[in-house]
Write a protein that holds these residues in place. Sequence first.
Motif, short mmCIF file in Angstrom:
data_model
loop_
_atom_site.label_atom_id
_atom_site.label_comp_id
_atom_site.label_asym_id
_atom_site.label_seq_id
_atom_site.Cartn_x
_atom_site.Cartn_y
_atom_site.Cartn_z
N ILE A 177 0.66 -1.30 0.15
CA ILE A 177 0.06 0.25 0.07
C ILE A 177 0.98 1.34 0.09
O ILE A 177 0.69 2.18 -0.75
N GLU A 178 1.77 1.19 0.72
CA GLU A 178 2.89 2.28 0.82
C GLU A 178 3.49 2.61 -0.46
O GLU A 178 3.85 3.65 -0.78
N ALA A 179 3.90 1.42 -1.23
CA ALA A 179 4.40 1.55 -2.42
C ALA A 179 3.33 2.23 -3.56
O ALA A 179 3.80 2.45 -4.91
N GLY A 180 1.94 2.47 -3.14
CA GLY A 180 1.25 2.81 -4.08
C GLY A 180 0.44 1.92 -5.02
O GLY A 180 -0.30 2.36 -6.09
N ARG A 181 0.52 0.66 -4.51
CA ARG A 181 0.09 -0.44 -5.40
C ARG A 181 -1.63 -0.40 -5.14
O ARG A 181 -2.14 -0.18 -4.27
#
Length: 409
Positions: free
Chosen positions: A266-270
């Motif tokens: 989620i933090e990686a923007g996935r």
Amino acid sequence: MIGAIADDFTGATDVAVALRRRGIRTVLFFGLPPESAGPPEHDAVVIALKTRTASRADAVAQSTAALGRLRSRGVRQVYVKYCSTFDSTAEGNIGPVLDALAEAMDVPVVAMTPSSPEHGRTQYNGYLFVGDVLLGESHMRHHPLTPMTDSFLPRLLERQSAHRAGVVTLAQVRAGAIGRRLAELRAEGVRYALVDAVDDADLVTAGRALVDAPLVAGAAGLAGGLAAAHARTGREDAPALAPQGAAAVLAGSCSARTLEQVAAMIEAGRPAYRLDVLADQDPESLARDALAWYDTLDAAAGAPLVHASAEPAALRRVQEALGVERSAAIVESAIGRVAQGLVERGVTRVISAGGETSGAVVNALGVPGGVIGAEAARGVPWIHTSSGLALLLKSGNFGEPGLLVKASR
């Protein structure tokens, strides 16, 4: 030839890669292999069952059938793979399965250890440690399906088995006295010998001592020790090709490490979609909504995540409302349906987090097995199937926090 019987799917991949690492060509079957199957040339076969939390009768029946299939393939050594945290229900199934197989093979003493130092599991004086704490004081004390509150392995095993269990101490291992100690235990009428091991060198020593034993049990660590003893000098597998194509991540595990990995996605923007089983208890509609969400995604956003992973407090609310077994069954059924829909939409790399989740994915896709390839993380190999689908089945606690992000690039 080595034949391994694993009590869940991610455990099977873990033991398979421990064998492959030593240059032993390994094939993996999800469930019993066909009697007349002709897989690629191999030195070891691993049969992945789903028996860790099954009834005793079912676990014994499946494991005995797997033993029969391995014997028909001419295996010289049978390895029973269980989890490195020795977890099962209070009634089994480690003890009942080993009792049945030892009787079927007429083996008087079975040596074993759950020690797997690379995963932070070690055995000393018969006690199992997770990292630097005892098993009964670790996170496994609060496991939702198989809580472990005792750390002394002989006592745990004797609660499940009709036979006695003893210890091969670390001093005996390092003195090269494993064989002598096994003979002593046999003379005392002890069936099971828990072998101390606190580092990989201890496991290699144990593997050499047990290389001719017909029946051995443990986690992947001891399998690696046996593989070192079996491996032919200078023999290496050809480098495995990296899996290609569209990827998706499915997570059902609520372990601390999987929660970190989900957060990293989620933090990686996935793109991420959470299956809310409190809002909807119909696996079919849960999956339908998740796939409808997937159909709206831009490919440039990267491989997506569909998950039911929850923090402990949220998990307790779900289990209190729906029950542990029912909530788990809903999640597994929904994720299996999602996996089917993703493959129908062209996904060729499926990454699954959690042992039960991985079993549901494999069953839903009808994958019979595959060849063990390169590792995305220690103990987490890619499995290449004959259909071109590549699977990465990750145990809940395995892998660094960024594994799901890295593997799905």
